[in-house]
Design an enzyme around this catalytic site. Structure first.
Site, PDB file in Angstrom:
ATOM      1  N   ILE A 158       1.275  -1.392   0.256  1.00  0.00           N
ATOM      2  CA  ILE A 158      -0.276   0.008  -0.104  1.00  0.00           C
ATOM      3  C   ILE A 158       0.709   0.960   0.068  1.00  0.00           C
ATOM      4  O   ILE A 158       0.922   2.259  -0.869  1.00  0.00           O
ATOM      5  CB  ILE A 158      -0.869   0.331   1.211  1.00  0.00           C
ATOM      6  N   SER A 239      -3.303   2.860   8.615  1.00  0.00           N
ATOM      7  CA  SER A 239      -2.960   1.416   9.027  1.00  0.00           C
ATOM      8  C   SER A 239      -3.401   0.753   9.885  1.00  0.00           C
ATOM      9  O   SER A 239      -4.553   0.326   9.720  1.00  0.00           O
ATOM     10  CB  SER A 239      -1.319   1.351   8.930  1.00  0.00           C
ATOM     11  N   ARG A 240      -3.087   1.339  10.417  1.00  0.00           N
ATOM     12  CA  ARG A 240      -3.627   0.415  12.066  1.00  0.00           C
ATOM     13  C   ARG A 240      -3.821   1.690  13.342  1.00  0.00           C
ATOM     14  O   ARG A 240      -2.621   2.639  13.610  1.00  0.00           O
ATOM     15  CB  ARG A 240      -3.101  -1.343  12.685  1.00  0.00           C
ATOM     16  N   GLU A 269     -10.588   1.408  18.388  1.00  0.00           N
ATOM     17  CA  GLU A 269     -11.943   1.003  17.473  1.00  0.00           C
ATOM     18  C   GLU A 269     -12.768   0.476  18.302  1.00  0.00           C
ATOM     19  O   GLU A 269     -12.506  -0.408  18.932  1.00  0.00           O
ATOM     20  CB  GLU A 269     -11.299   0.863  15.544  1.00  0.00           C
ATOM     21  N   HIS A 287     -13.046   3.106   9.208  1.00  0.00           N
ATOM     22  CA  HIS A 287     -12.001   2.267   8.971  1.00  0.00           C
ATOM     23  C   HIS A 287     -12.665   1.400   7.856  1.00  0.00           C
ATOM     24  O   HIS A 287     -13.388   0.736   7.496  1.00  0.00           O
ATOM     25  CB  HIS A 287     -12.210   1.015  10.386  1.00  0.00           C
ATOM     26  N   ALA A 289     -11.750   2.645   4.503  1.00  0.00           N
ATOM     27  CA  ALA A 289     -10.713   2.654   3.465  1.00  0.00           C
ATOM     28  C   ALA A 289     -10.470   1.377   2.169  1.00  0.00           C
ATOM     29  O   ALA A 289     -10.337   1.586   1.151  1.00  0.00           O
ATOM     30  CB  ALA A 289      -8.653   3.034   3.914  1.00  0.00           C
TER      31      ALA A 289
HETATM   32  P1  NAD Z   1       3.133  -5.011   3.784  1.00  0.00           P
HETATM   33  O1  NAD Z   1       2.621  -5.868   4.787  1.00  0.00           O
HETATM   34  O2  NAD Z   1       2.850  -5.427   2.538  1.00  0.00           O
HETATM   35  O3  NAD Z   1       3.595  -3.596   4.214  1.00  0.00           O
HETATM   36  C1  NAD Z   1       3.962  -3.287   6.078  1.00  0.00           C
HETATM   37  C2  NAD Z   1       5.398  -2.670   5.374  1.00  0.00           C
HETATM   38  O4  NAD Z   1       6.039  -2.194   6.619  1.00  0.00           O
HETATM   39  C3  NAD Z   1       6.263  -3.391   4.906  1.00  0.00           C
HETATM   40  O5  NAD Z   1       7.071  -2.834   4.066  1.00  0.00           O
HETATM   41  C4  NAD Z   1       7.459  -4.036   6.434  1.00  0.00           C
HETATM   42  O6  NAD Z   1       8.499  -3.858   6.454  1.00  0.00           O
HETATM   43  C5  NAD Z   1       7.221  -2.835   6.667  1.00  0.00           C
HETATM   44  N1  NAD Z   1       7.816  -2.713   8.344  1.00  0.00           N
HETATM   45  C6  NAD Z   1       7.347  -3.101   9.374  1.00  0.00           C
HETATM   46  N2  NAD Z   1       7.859  -2.551  10.761  1.00  0.00           N
HETATM   47  C7  NAD Z   1       7.947  -1.424   9.983  1.00  0.00           C
HETATM   48  C8  NAD Z   1       8.597  -0.880  10.955  1.00  0.00           C
HETATM   49  N3  NAD Z   1       9.079  -0.989  12.664  1.00  0.00           N
HETATM   50  N4  NAD Z   1       8.742   0.262  10.215  1.00  0.00           N
HETATM   51  C9  NAD Z   1       8.849   0.805   8.924  1.00  0.00           C
HETATM   52  N5  NAD Z   1       8.230   0.007   8.152  1.00  0.00           N
HETATM   53  C10 NAD Z   1       7.987  -1.268   9.105  1.00  0.00           C
HETATM   54  O7  NAD Z   1       1.570  -4.625   4.201  1.00  0.00           O
HETATM   55  P2  NAD Z   1       0.704  -4.003   2.810  1.00  0.00           P
HETATM   56  O8  NAD Z   1      -0.465  -4.582   2.509  1.00  0.00           O
HETATM   57  O9  NAD Z   1       1.441  -3.085   2.253  1.00  0.00           O
HETATM   58  O10 NAD Z   1      -0.573  -3.054   4.234  1.00  0.00           O
HETATM   59  C11 NAD Z   1       0.047  -2.068   5.298  1.00  0.00           C
HETATM   60  C12 NAD Z   1      -0.921  -2.421   5.987  1.00  0.00           C
HETATM   61  O11 NAD Z   1      -2.588  -1.452   5.855  1.00  0.00           O
HETATM   62  C13 NAD Z   1      -1.540  -3.452   6.732  1.00  0.00           C
HETATM   63  O12 NAD Z   1      -0.663  -4.171   7.674  1.00  0.00           O
HETATM   64  C14 NAD Z   1      -3.180  -3.220   7.890  1.00  0.00           C
HETATM   65  O13 NAD Z   1      -3.032  -3.397   8.469  1.00  0.00           O
HETATM   66  C15 NAD Z   1      -3.525  -1.742   6.471  1.00  0.00           C
HETATM   67  N6  NAD Z   1      -4.071  -1.837   6.143  1.00  0.00           N
HETATM   68  C16 NAD Z   1      -5.615  -1.372   6.300  1.00  0.00           C
HETATM   69  C17 NAD Z   1      -7.235  -0.625   5.892  1.00  0.00           C
HETATM   70  C18 NAD Z   1      -7.845   0.164   5.809  1.00  0.00           C
HETATM   71  O14 NAD Z   1      -9.284  -0.797   6.121  1.00  0.00           O
HETATM   72  N7  NAD Z   1      -7.622   1.374   7.020  1.00  0.00           N
HETATM   73  C19 NAD Z   1      -6.737  -2.305   4.788  1.00  0.00           C
HETATM   74  C20 NAD Z   1      -6.166  -2.870   4.164  1.00  0.00           C
HETATM   75  C21 NAD Z   1      -5.208  -2.839   4.968  1.00  0.00           C
END
Ligand code: NAD
Length: 321
Positions: A158, A239-240, A269, A287, A289
């Site tokens: 993302i 993200s979360r 939440e 929530h 997105a």
């Molecule tokens: P992804 O696993 O592709 O990307 C997560 C990234 O975070 C990775 O590149 C990882 O290396 C990095 N990371 C982990 N720990 C870290 C740290 N301490 N410092 C910096 N970077 C760090 O996941 P994604 O598919 O891109 O999704 C990201 C997040 O988005 C998901 O985990 C989910 O929680 C959230 N999400 C939210 C919604 C929503 O409805 N709002 C929907 C989908 C996903």
């Protein structure tokens, strides 16, 4: 025939795939998440083979204890912070997720929040509804995002897509911080890697969070780190919720430590931190997105594909543990 409990109604395409395969489906029809007690009660009632669960279901030791026959929990989400992974691993229970299903949807929505925060769309909307509009005038309102520096925290699926859209659509400059370097982001979108989160926070005009929720990312943005951001900067989180110390953010917004924020996720939440909903310069969404039809259907397809593969004796495509 294998019996699957589905903790809340998911899009029909997923249910149809399961029915076609002959699974027996038991579906919670409540228009809300089940409480942990309700989930446990249901799992104890029937010897299920699998559970299709949501990010609002806490799948922990108590739930595993209540469902010894369940061999796989297929999460209808990219994130899996709702599941006790170590406990699952210990018991040999398979956990799957739906990576990539909502990358497009969440990245678009992130841009919506960035634009909304900087251009103050929601404030304009409230102004109109309050009947305050007395005609066009020269006073200034909002800021252009073209040329601003976007700081991506977490350059996974993302985060990288947000960078692409921000660069190609809005000509923002991209910097990013991650524990793993993303070569593609650097080569394709000219993103500059910064080696510390602190440097990113000090440099960016917009900070957008895209990390997974892990013990190491809980409260990644806290009082001290908010203070490192520019007074003119915006913070966006799709993200979360617990990645931000929400009480600290409320203080920062109230005291002008940063210019504004856009939040789709919240620390507790569905509750929000005290005072958050009374702050003008923050855009709040429930929530959603990944709430588009395309994203939800793809999440259903992936979650169900994992279940079908598992019961066909194959390794599911999206195994977490
Ligand atoms: P992804 O696993 O592709 O990307 C997560 C990234 O975070 C990775 O590149 C990882 O290396 C990095 N990371 C982990 N720990 C870290 C740290 N301490 N410092 C910096 N970077 C760090 O996941 P994604 O598919 O891109 O999704 C990201 C997040 O988005 C998901 O985990 C989910 O929680 C959230 N999400 C939210 C919604 C929503 O409805 N709002 C929907 C989908 C996903």
């Amino acid at each position: 025939m294998k019996k699957i409990f589905i903790t809340r109604r998911i899009p029909e395409n997923g249910l149809a795939m399961l029915r076609e395969k002959g699974f027996t489906l038991v579906l919670s029809e409540k228009p809300r998440p089940l409480s942990k007690r309700e989930l446990i009660k249901e799992l104890k009632k029937n010897p299920y083979d699998a559970v299709l669960c949501l990010l609002t279901d806490t799948i922990d030791k108590d739930v595993f204890d209540a469902a010894p026959s369940v061999k796989i929990f297929a999460n209808f989400a990219v994130g899996f912070n709702n599941i006790a992974l170590e406990e699952a691993k210990k018991r040999g229970v398979v956990i799957t997720n739906t990576p990539g299903a909502s990358t497009e949807s969440v990245s678009e929505f992130t841009l919506a929040l960035i634009l909304n925060a900087a251009r103050r769309v929601n404030e304009g909307d409230r102004f109109m509804r309050a009947g305050k509009f007395k005609g066009w005038g020269p006073p200034m309102f909002g800021r252009d995002i073209k040329g601003m520096t976007l700081g991506i925290v977490g350059s996974g699926r993302i985060g990288a897509e947000v960078a692409k859209k921000a660069l190609r659509g809005f000509e923002m400059k991209i910097i990013y911080y991650d524990v793993i370097r993303n070569e593609l982001l650097e080569k394709e979108y000219g993103a500059r890697f910064v080696s510390t989160l602190e440097e990113l926070l000090r440099t960016a005009d917009v900070v957008s969070l895209h990390v997974s929720l892990l013990p190491s990312t809980k409260h990644l943005i806290n009082k001290e780190r908010l203070a490192m951001m520019k007074k003119t900067a915006y913070l966006v989180n799709t993200s979360r919720g617990p990645v931000i110390d929400e009480n600290a953010l409320v203080d920062a917004l109230k005291n002008g430590v940063i210019a504004g924020a856009g939040l789709d996720v919240f620390e507790f939440e569905p509750k929000t931190a005290k005072g958050l909903t009374r702050i003008e310069n923050v855009v709040l969404t429930p929530h959603i997105a990944a709430g588009t039809e395309i994203a939800r259907q793809e999440m259903a397809r992936l979650a169900v594909t994992n279940l079908i593969a598992f019961f066909d004796g194959k390794t599911p495509p999206n195994v977490v543990v």
